[in-house]
Design a protein around this motif. Structure first.
Motif, PDB file in Angstrom:
ATOM      1  N   GLU A   1      -2.976   0.402  -3.755  1.00 25.73           N
ATOM      2  CA  GLU A   1      -3.010  -0.736  -2.832  1.00 25.73           C
ATOM      3  C   GLU A   1      -3.291  -2.002  -3.606  1.00 25.73           C
ATOM      4  O   GLU A   1      -4.121  -2.013  -4.513  1.00 25.73           O
ATOM      5  CB  GLU A   1      -4.116  -0.542  -1.792  1.00 25.73           C
ATOM      6  CG  GLU A   1      -3.929   0.661  -0.907  1.00 25.73           C
ATOM      7  CD  GLU A   1      -5.058   0.834   0.093  1.00 25.73           C
ATOM      8  OE1 GLU A   1      -5.789  -0.141   0.336  1.00 25.73           O
ATOM      9  OE2 GLU A   1      -5.202   1.943   0.612  1.00 25.73           O
TER      10      GLU A   1
ATOM     11  N   ALA B   1       0.863  -1.185   0.000  1.00 25.74           N
ATOM     12  CA  ALA B   1       0.000   0.000   0.000  1.00 25.74           C
ATOM     13  C   ALA B   1       0.897   1.231   0.000  1.00 25.74           C
ATOM     14  O   ALA B   1       1.782   1.359   0.840  1.00 25.74           O
ATOM     15  CB  ALA B   1      -0.921   0.011   1.206  1.00 25.74           C
ATOM     16  N   TYR B   2       0.655   2.112  -0.969  1.00 24.33           N
ATOM     17  CA  TYR B   2       1.425   3.349  -1.066  1.00 24.33           C
ATOM     18  C   TYR B   2       0.478   4.543  -1.029  1.00 24.33           C
ATOM     19  O   TYR B   2      -0.508   4.592  -1.761  1.00 24.33           O
ATOM     20  CB  TYR B   2       2.247   3.396  -2.357  1.00 24.33           C
ATOM     21  CG  TYR B   2       3.274   2.302  -2.437  1.00 24.33           C
ATOM     22  CD1 TYR B   2       4.363   2.296  -1.581  1.00 24.33           C
ATOM     23  CD2 TYR B   2       3.161   1.283  -3.359  1.00 24.33           C
ATOM     24  CE1 TYR B   2       5.302   1.283  -1.634  1.00 24.33           C
ATOM     25  CE2 TYR B   2       4.093   0.269  -3.428  1.00 24.33           C
ATOM     26  CZ  TYR B   2       5.166   0.273  -2.558  1.00 24.33           C
ATOM     27  OH  TYR B   2       6.088  -0.733  -2.611  1.00 24.33           O
ATOM     28  N   ARG B   3       0.795   5.474  -0.157  1.00 24.54           N
ATOM     29  CA  ARG B   3       0.124   6.772  -0.081  1.00 24.54           C
ATOM     30  C   ARG B   3       1.250   7.801   0.060  1.00 24.54           C
ATOM     31  O   ARG B   3       1.695   8.086   1.174  1.00 24.54           O
ATOM     32  CB  ARG B   3      -0.810   6.844   1.119  1.00 24.54           C
ATOM     33  CG  ARG B   3      -2.007   5.940   1.021  1.00 24.54           C
ATOM     34  CD  ARG B   3      -3.051   6.320   2.062  1.00 24.54           C
ATOM     35  NE  ARG B   3      -4.080   5.355   2.297  1.00 24.54           N
ATOM     36  CZ  ARG B   3      -4.943   4.880   1.428  1.00 24.54           C
ATOM     37  NH1 ARG B   3      -4.877   5.269   0.198  1.00 24.54           N
ATOM     38  NH2 ARG B   3      -5.872   4.023   1.750  1.00 24.54           N
TER      39      ARG B   3
ATOM     40  N   SER C   1      -3.206   7.011  -4.114  1.00 24.65           N
ATOM     41  CA  SER C   1      -3.066   5.766  -3.351  1.00 24.65           C
ATOM     42  C   SER C   1      -2.989   4.600  -4.325  1.00 24.65           C
ATOM     43  O   SER C   1      -3.570   4.636  -5.414  1.00 24.65           O
ATOM     44  CB  SER C   1      -4.232   5.571  -2.385  1.00 24.65           C
ATOM     45  OG  SER C   1      -5.428   5.337  -3.096  1.00 24.65           O
TER      46      SER C   1
ATOM     47  N   LYS D   1      -4.437  13.743  -4.125  1.00 24.19           N
ATOM     48  CA  LYS D   1      -4.438  12.438  -3.454  1.00 24.19           C
ATOM     49  C   LYS D   1      -3.863  11.411  -4.409  1.00 24.19           C
ATOM     50  O   LYS D   1      -4.027  11.506  -5.615  1.00 24.19           O
ATOM     51  CB  LYS D   1      -5.866  12.008  -3.097  1.00 24.19           C
ATOM     52  CG  LYS D   1      -6.563  12.887  -2.103  1.00 24.19           C
ATOM     53  CD  LYS D   1      -7.981  12.388  -1.877  1.00 24.19           C
ATOM     54  CE  LYS D   1      -8.745  13.311  -0.954  1.00 24.19           C
ATOM     55  NZ  LYS D   1     -10.131  12.905  -0.803  1.00 24.19           N
TER      56      LYS D   1
ATOM     57  N   ASP E   1       3.657  10.952   0.484  1.00 25.66           N
ATOM     58  CA  ASP E   1       3.562  12.161   1.305  1.00 25.66           C
ATOM     59  C   ASP E   1       3.482  13.397   0.400  1.00 25.66           C
ATOM     60  O   ASP E   1       3.595  13.304  -0.823  1.00 25.66           O
ATOM     61  CB  ASP E   1       4.738  12.246   2.278  1.00 25.66           C
ATOM     62  CG  ASP E   1       6.084  12.303   1.582  1.00 25.66           C
ATOM     63  OD1 ASP E   1       6.144  12.561   0.370  1.00 25.66           O
ATOM     64  OD2 ASP E   1       7.104  12.078   2.261  1.00 25.66           O
TER      65      ASP E   1
ATOM     66  N   ASP F   1     -10.187   6.346 -10.398  1.00 24.80           N
ATOM     67  CA  ASP F   1     -10.314   5.110  -9.622  1.00 24.80           C
ATOM     68  C   ASP F   1     -10.286   3.981 -10.638  1.00 24.80           C
ATOM     69  O   ASP F   1     -11.246   3.804 -11.392  1.00 24.80           O
ATOM     70  CB  ASP F   1     -11.625   5.080  -8.833  1.00 24.80           C
ATOM     71  CG  ASP F   1     -11.603   6.035  -7.657  1.00 24.80           C
ATOM     72  OD1 ASP F   1     -10.718   5.882  -6.800  1.00 24.80           O
ATOM     73  OD2 ASP F   1     -12.466   6.939  -7.608  1.00 24.80           O
TER      74      ASP F   1
END
Length: 183
Positions: free
Chosen positions: A51, A25-27, A49, A47, A29, A88
């Protein structure tokens, strides 16, 4: 073979579990979002993300399945106003040990564009960046933005519109004029 990863996010294939799913999982910074935004020439990347998991396929191959989520801001191609796009999308990559690139320079694109050659490393972060780049609209446009009719003219002349430039635009006028001459 080097045990030093090419990036901090790269996963060594030999270290992946063959019995359980290898989740990631990458979010990124704020600083990383700014760098990605600058690299992709975006106004902003609010944003991001990515995953998913990497699981074995048979004895030598691997499959990455993930979900990419992002909110990107780009300039409208018509008005240059900011356009916000929500992305998405599901991402799938299959890494095949026996994969080979064709040598012929004029080869057709394969139907399955999710396959890649299996190397020593799999980097989900790089796959995230590629998927984001492909998912962004090439020509973002605000809903209400529209190009007006094009008008071409030389100084002192009547403007020529797109309607006038159509090859058969004058035929209706000619037919009407010929009809009047018969009366």
């Amino acid at each position: 073979m080097s045990r030093t990863p090419p990036s901090a996010t790269a996963l060594r294939v030999a270290d992946l579990s063959t019995t359980t799913d290898n989740a990631f999982a990458y979010r990124p910074d704020a600083a990383t979002l700014e760098k990605i935004s600058a690299d992709l020439k975006l106004n902003a990347l609010r944003k991001l993300s990515f995953e998913g998991l990497i699981r074995p396929m048979g004895k030598t191959d691997w499959q990455l399945e993930a979900r990419l989520g992002a909110t990107a801001v780009q300039s409208c191609v018509v008005t240059l106003d900011p356009v916000t796009t929500r992305i998405d999308t599901d991402v799938t990559r299959r890494f095949l040990a026996d994969y080979s690139d064709p040598d012929d320079p004029e080869v057709e694109m394969p139907e399955d564009d999710t396959t890649e050659a299996l190397g020593v490393w799999i980097d989900p972060f790089d796959i995230m960046l590629e998927a984001l780049t492909l998912a962004l609209p090439d020509y973002p446009r605000k809903d209400e933005a529209a190009l007006g009719p094009m008008v071409y003219t030389k100084p002192g002349k009547a403007p020529m519109t797109d309607e006038d430039a159509k090859p058969f635009a004058g035929l209706a006028d000619l037919r009407a004029a010929l009809g009047k001459d018969k009366d």
